[in-house]
Enzyme design. Structure first.
Site, mmCIF file in Angstrom:
data_model
loop_
_atom_site.group_PDB
_atom_site.id
_atom_site.type_symbol
_atom_site.label_atom_id
_atom_site.label_comp_id
_atom_site.label_asym_id
_atom_site.label_seq_id
_atom_site.Cartn_x
_atom_site.Cartn_y
_atom_site.Cartn_z
ATOM 1 N N ALA A 66 18.806 132.324 47.211
ATOM 2 C CA ALA A 66 17.859 133.407 46.984
ATOM 3 C C ALA A 66 18.634 134.712 46.810
ATOM 4 O O ALA A 66 19.824 134.793 47.127
ATOM 5 C CB ALA A 66 16.892 133.518 48.163
ATOM 6 N N GLY A 112 18.109 128.550 48.731
ATOM 7 C CA GLY A 112 16.934 128.346 47.888
ATOM 8 C C GLY A 112 17.201 127.477 46.683
ATOM 9 O O GLY A 112 16.291 126.833 46.158
ATOM 10 N N GLU A 115 16.869 124.014 47.960
ATOM 11 C CA GLU A 115 15.443 123.813 48.204
ATOM 12 C C GLU A 115 14.692 123.574 46.890
ATOM 13 O O GLU A 115 13.766 122.762 46.833
ATOM 14 C CB GLU A 115 14.872 125.014 48.951
ATOM 15 N N GLU A 135 21.648 129.353 55.525
ATOM 16 C CA GLU A 135 20.811 130.437 56.030
ATOM 17 C C GLU A 135 21.160 130.908 57.436
ATOM 18 O O GLU A 135 21.027 132.098 57.755
ATOM 19 C CB GLU A 135 19.326 130.017 55.977
#
Length: 260
Positions: A66, A112, A115, A135
């Site tokens: 992200a 992300g 993911e 993270e």
């Protein structure tokens, strides 16, 4: 629509959705997630699209994560909105889509990005791919479904190890633990993904949608996946594709499915 962060390419009934932020290692910022929602929604609705391949521009990264700069200054309410909006508008849309979605993972798939790949129905990685959920090094946990989907794919112990150590793993290790379906040489990545998807697209489209729904329900709390399977199995009997499939089988010819 003209996208600023995506490239949309059609190849027969396959649609490529390419995250096109190569200078940022294809990181998922808010604008890119918004464009992904539109592109995915349009693809799932389009009669001309049979399946989707998601990949990143360039050779360095599928999606490196992200855009962390957008997290700066957020409180719990902001974090909750980021996670909920991302999951509901992109990641769950992919996972629950009525058409097959394959991730072509080239280079880094972190945070992300991993993911995003895990939300896809199938993952194929190039041999240079590196995957991980870093993270906790930022004082966070995965927020786009990573804790749930990684656990479903590789099991609780391995998921906790990957999340808590924040270590990256190689494509070979990802294959060993069941995180990816195939690992191929970098130059063979897109041909391999197209080969798999074209084979899938020779099958009955409505049956594919039913299969996705039934398999997804296996992991949903409070949902009896066996009942879903029974209902989706029954639903197939009312389709023209079922009649065509049986007829072709009995006549020893190739079925011609129309998605009806």
């Amino acid at each position: 629509m003209d996208f600023q962060n995506l490239l949309i390419q059609n190849k027969g009934r396959i649609q490529y959705i390419v995250i096109n932020r190569e200078s940022k290692l294809n990181a998922l910022n808010k604008a890119t997630l918004a464009e992904l929602h539109i592109a995915l929604t349009d693809a799932f609705k389009s009669d001309s699209v049979g399946g989707i391949i998601i990949t990143g521009a360039g050779t360095k990264a599928f999606v490196a994560g992200a855009d962390i700069a957008e997290f700066d200054g957020q409180d719990a309410n902001g974090g909750r909105q980021i996670a909920r909006e991302g999951q509901s508008t992109v990641f769950d849309v992919i996972a629950n889509g009525n058409k097959p979605v394959i991730a072509a993972v080239n280079g880094f798939a972190l945070g992300g990005g991993l993911e995003l790949a895990m939300a896809c129905h199938i993952r194929v990685a190039s041999d240079n791919a590196k995957m991980g959920l870093p993270e906790v090094t930022l004082g966070l946990i995965p927020g786009y479904g990573g804790t749930q989907r990684l656990t479903q794919l590789v099991g609780r112990g391995k998921a906790l190890e990957m999340i808590m150590t924040a270590d990256m793993i190689t494509a070979a290790d990802a294959f060993t633990i069941g995180l990816v379906n195939h690992v191929v040489f970098q130059d063979d990545l897109l041909p391999k993904v197209e080969e798999i998807l074209n084979k899938i697209l020779s099958r009955a489209p409505l049956a594919l949608a039913s299969a996705i729904k039934a398999v997804n329900d296996a992991a949903k709390d409070g949902v009896n996946g066996f009942e879903t399977e029974i209902e989706e199995f029954a639903r197939c009997f009312d389709t023209e594709d079922f009649k065509e499939g049986v007829s072709a089988f009995l006549q020893k010819r190739k079925a011609e499915f129309k998605g009806k």
